[in-house]
Each structure stands twice: as C-alpha cells, then as structure tokens.
Design a protein around this motif. Sequence first.
Motif, mmCIF file in Angstrom:
data_model
loop_
_atom_site.group_PDB
_atom_site.id
_atom_site.type_symbol
_atom_site.label_atom_id
_atom_site.label_comp_id
_atom_site.label_asym_id
_atom_site.label_seq_id
_atom_site.Cartn_x
_atom_site.Cartn_y
_atom_site.Cartn_z
ATOM 1 N N THR A 76 -20.854 -8.259 -48.262
ATOM 2 C CA THR A 76 -20.739 -7.333 -49.154
ATOM 3 C C THR A 76 -19.836 -6.020 -48.714
ATOM 4 O OG1 THR A 76 -23.130 -7.590 -49.766
ATOM 5 C CG2 THR A 76 -21.916 -5.628 -50.620
ATOM 6 N N TRP A 77 -19.535 -5.765 -47.500
ATOM 7 C CA TRP A 77 -18.685 -4.739 -47.218
ATOM 8 C C TRP A 77 -17.300 -5.258 -46.581
ATOM 9 C CZ3 TRP A 77 -21.283 -1.166 -49.321
ATOM 10 C CH2 TRP A 77 -22.557 -1.115 -49.431
ATOM 11 N N GLU A 78 -17.136 -6.764 -46.821
ATOM 12 C CA GLU A 78 -15.946 -7.206 -45.882
ATOM 13 C C GLU A 78 -14.742 -6.518 -46.337
ATOM 14 O OE1 GLU A 78 -15.727 -11.397 -46.677
ATOM 15 O OE2 GLU A 78 -16.948 -11.883 -44.758
ATOM 16 N N ASP A 79 -14.568 -5.999 -47.681
ATOM 17 C CA ASP A 79 -13.169 -5.486 -48.161
ATOM 18 C C ASP A 79 -13.240 -3.837 -48.321
ATOM 19 O OD1 ASP A 79 -12.263 -8.227 -48.736
ATOM 20 O OD2 ASP A 79 -13.188 -8.202 -50.609
ATOM 21 N N GLN A 80 -14.394 -3.400 -47.484
ATOM 22 C CA GLN A 80 -14.463 -1.782 -47.489
ATOM 23 C C GLN A 80 -14.368 -1.370 -46.137
ATOM 24 O OE1 GLN A 80 -17.516 -0.109 -49.832
ATOM 25 N NE2 GLN A 80 -17.842 -1.785 -50.961
ATOM 26 N N GLU A 81 -13.804 -0.324 -45.789
ATOM 27 C CA GLU A 81 -13.754 0.287 -44.487
ATOM 28 C C GLU A 81 -15.145 1.086 -44.378
ATOM 29 O OE1 GLU A 81 -10.917 3.195 -42.147
ATOM 30 O OE2 GLU A 81 -10.161 2.287 -43.776
ATOM 31 N N ILE A 82 -15.749 0.409 -43.122
ATOM 32 C CA ILE A 82 -17.146 1.140 -43.156
ATOM 33 C C ILE A 82 -16.855 2.114 -41.671
ATOM 34 C CG2 ILE A 82 -19.470 0.947 -41.968
ATOM 35 C CD1 ILE A 82 -18.826 -0.112 -44.929
ATOM 36 N N ASP A 83 -16.875 3.478 -41.719
ATOM 37 C CA ASP A 83 -16.675 4.358 -40.634
ATOM 38 C C ASP A 83 -17.785 4.104 -39.461
ATOM 39 O OD1 ASP A 83 -14.614 5.672 -42.120
ATOM 40 O OD2 ASP A 83 -15.980 6.969 -42.995
ATOM 41 N N LYS A 104 -24.983 -2.293 -44.061
ATOM 42 C CA LYS A 104 -24.018 -1.249 -44.017
ATOM 43 C C LYS A 104 -24.418 -0.240 -42.865
ATOM 44 C CE LYS A 104 -21.738 1.840 -47.143
ATOM 45 N NZ LYS A 104 -21.603 2.495 -48.210
#
Length: 616
Positions: A76-83, A104
């Motif tokens: 789900t978070w592959e294309d988002q930058e997770i701090d 996440k």
Amino acid sequence: AMKSLFFLKAFVFSILVLVLVEASFILGLVVYSSAVTHIAAVELPFFSNDLLEEDIQPIYSFSLYARSVYDQAYETWEDQEIDKVNVASAISPHHLLVAKEIAKLFLAIGSDEVKTVVIVSPNHFSVGRSPAQVSYGTWETPYGELYTNNRQIQELIDAVPVLEREEMAYENEHGIGALTPFIRRSFPKATLVPIIVDESLSQEDRQVLGEAIAKIFPEAVVIASIDMSHNLPITITDFHDDVTLRAIENGERCTPDCLDLEIDSTASLDVLQTINRLRGDEDWTLKYHDNSLEVIPTIDWHENTSHIIGYFKAGDAVDNPFASFHLVGDIMLDRGVRLKMNEFGIDYPWQEMSRFLRGVHVTVGNLEGTVNEQGSTYTYNPPFRFVFSPESVAEMGEYIDIVSQANNHASDVGSAGQVETREWLDELGIPYFGAWAEPVPRYDTTINGFDVTFIGYHQFQPDEVALQEQIEAADSEGRFVIVMPHWGNEYQTAPSSSQERLAQLMVDAGADLIVGGHAHVAQGMEVLDDVVVIYSLGNFIFDQEISATWPALTVGVIIDENNVTIQLLPVYTRGGQPTPMNEAESSALISNIAAASPEYLRQQILNRKLSVTYEK
C-alpha cells in the motif's frame, strides 16, 4: 532358557513402553494444536550463541491470514515516502482489519540495527497458571522464522517471580502471532521476547515486570499489542478513546488514581508505561485512530473495535492532567426491576453495562429509592414506595461509584428509612450526597488531582438559600462543583421556566456543571456563562412501560485545566436493563434533544460533543 527369553522380551517391551510414554509426555508439553506446527532442530541464525543449548524449541505458525494480507499491507505504501523514526516503543493493534496501518507503523519504526523486540500482549483466553508468561518458541512467518532470545528471557524469568514460561498460552495467542510477520519483516536482525499478561496481574507485579524489562533490554524496541474499545457504538467508543489517549499522552495511568480503561489490556499498557518512564521515552506521537464501524460494512456495534496506533520517543510526557466522569440518570431497583432480578439474577440490570461504564475515574447516578431489608411493597399506582434490597445495591456498587439521594423517593420509608439507607450505603462503601429535603451532605473528593464537589438538590422540597450556600462554599475552596438537581415536569422534553431560573441561580453561586433528572425523559440543554446545563438525562434503570421513557441519555465528562468536554452517550432503558443504542435510535434521540435546546447549541448537540472553557 525359555524362561530367560521370556523375561528378556518382557524387559525389552517394558523399556519400549517407557520410551514411548516419555516421548508422549515430552511431545504433550510442546505440541498443543495446529498452531504449533512441529518441533525440530532449528537452524540458528547469527545470534545462535544467545540461545540456551539443549532446549526444545516449539515452533508456532500464525496461519489465520495468508502472506498476501501482509504483502498487500506493505505494498500500500510502496509509492509513498514513509519518514523513518528512531523509536523506543510503540502501541499497535493486533486486529488485522487495519493491517495496512500496522504496516505503515512498522515501515516507520523498523530497523536493521535493532537486536531485540519485546512484545507485550494480553492473555486473550486466560490460558495457563501465571498472570505473566513468556515463551522460548520460534514463530514461522511469511518472511522467515522469528527466534526468541532465550538466554535473556531466562534472565527476565529470574528477575520477575511471577513470570513463568508457559508454552501452551502461546499456541493461539493472536496478540503475539498477528504481529510476528511485521516484526520479522521490519526488524530482520532482531530476536523476539514475547510476553503475555493477564488483567489479574497486580499493579505491583506490572511495575516489577516493566522495571526488569527496562533493565535487561535497555536498547530493545517494546511493542504493546493492544486493541482498544470493544463492542460498543461509535459515540461511546470515541469517548473511551478520548480518555485512553489522554492517559497515554500523560504517561502514567496510575498517578495518582488508576483508570480501568476500556481497552484490550490495561496490564500491557501499564507495563509499557513503566518501561517508558524508566528509560525516559514518554514523548507520544499518534499516527492513526479509527474504529471498525468506519471500515467494515456493518451497523452492528457488537462487532466494533477501535484502534490506536502510535509510538514513543525519548522525551517527556505531556503535562495535562485530567479527571473523567460518567453521569447516568435515575436508578430504580424495585417493582418490575426486582421481578427481573429475581428471575434472571441480581446482575440483570447491568448485563450490557460492563464495557459501557468502564474507562472513567468515577461513575455517578441518582438512586431513586431507599435501601433496606423490608419486603417490597410497590404498587403500579400512586403513591409509589420503592425499597431496594441491599444485595441489589451492592451489585450496583460494582458499576456506580457515587449516588445522589436528592429525590422524591428518598423518603419512601420516612425519616427512619433515610437514615437506614445512608447506613446501608456506608456499609456497602458507596458514597452519597444530597437528601430529600436539603442539599446536604455534599460530597467532596479528589479525582486525579482535581478537587471535585457533588451537590444534590430536590426542587420539590426547596431550600434555595442552603443550596446557594453549599455551592458558594465549595466554589470558594477552588473545587469543581457538579450539581445534580431533581426538578422539572415529568415526561416533558423542554425545561420549565422554574428549571431555567434555578439553573441561573446555581451558575451565579459558582456551579461548574449542572446535570438534572426526574422527568423520566431526556430534556434540552443550554450553556449559561460557560456552564453546561443538562436539564434531564432521563431514566437509567427503570421499569416504566411508557415508550417515551425508553430512550435516555448518559454523559461522559472530561475536565482538565482549561476545558470541560461533554459527550452525549445515549442508552435504551426498556425493561430495567439499559443497553447502548444503535445509530438510528441514537440519532433520533439526539435530534429531539437538539430541538428542545437553544439554536446556538444545536449543532454541538447533533455532533454529540460540547466543550466550554474552564478556569478555577
């Protein structure tokens, strides 16, 4: 020769039997169900020196969900930058309905550098002997095996007398199993210290366990595996979560008063907060908050679970103490309610209230009658005479902390009955305030550092001068003053002019909150000079067959140094057994209350939450 051969065969057979019995016994200790898939010589990873030699390693497989559930959660978070954050501990649900949000969290806090992850979980099924348990097992996950650090676990067992290794408790414990794939994937070089705690674990032992974990695992990431509010409508869940979040933010749930939070495991939270306090890691960040009814397509509140996800870093907790209350309406334990208790048990009125009333410092209600051992002499026509058995009031004391005696039924057995009622309440350890003909005694208490006074007033035996004096005296002492008047016209949803006049008198004298009763229905409300006035909650436990009396209100109250927050919590009261309302019933009641209230307040009422500033 034949005899010797016979004895030799018998001896060999006996040895074989003993071997089989011993093997069965050993396997019986370590193989419990399909959750434990096999016992094997585990191929140990780079940290093999930390494992105790010659120890049988049970291998658990948490197989309720396929690998795809975890893969999709991470993807789900592959294309988002997770701090990425360097955290000391975290709170995560184990309810995989929110697997994406759990992933996440672990993407943010995961690290190749962490060598140990401690997970503290509730004992969901109360399995085993000890209230605190640990495992030497290995968990099979979709991302490889997750091993325990058994040498340090043994050190922990030695340091905590109540802690025992009980493998059977782990075979179906989803509070551990559900999170092991996240731990294995996000902390790939870490070993696991899995701890299960039961709610029966004493406050002292919770602290001892937390202190030992902080000492033995100073660098470990600690995860408290906790689902929050359960099996309640969204409105009451939101109130409970508000209290829970404040307890988490403030760091120490039991300083100075313990809160029986309406969550999966107060024991797990206590252990976590002890660790955080000792390590100086109390700076809380909330990352996610929801409940099941916002996620799944159902309107059945029995299926609801709320989720709070966040983490702690080095730093101080917030310094915003608070006190929480749950105020309920009229409680009548005679007549039809007594008949129900005789038929279905003394706990009949409270069977749907265990979770509903949990999670606050104090619960308060109006005890609409007398307490003694006389036989019931009720009638269904006036004059009514309510007598409550001591046993029924003792059961009430499991749910209600303080009661008002300022009502028209407090004198049903005369002045002697009023004295006897107080004697019973004293014996049962239930504080009370107010009386049939006067606003004394008031009840003063300190709740989580806040000085609070409860004052009751029966309008139909008026002594307004004494009422003013009591409020003014408590106000001059800097106390938060809650007045609970018995007033108004029965079955009318709009407050009377006499109620409005008396409310202003109370506010002018120094009242900080006014919550009334007597009308048997919920009435409108208003705000006078930043003081919320709730004219009537309606019934709470009553046997009336008038359908207009069945929908009723309770209120959750939170005070801090700056604000008073009130949440409207409806209940359905038919048959003397209050139950939480579904959304349709709740909306109808709240709309009626809003219609009976001033225009300026209606939207807040429809939102079921009021907030006013407060200074003392």
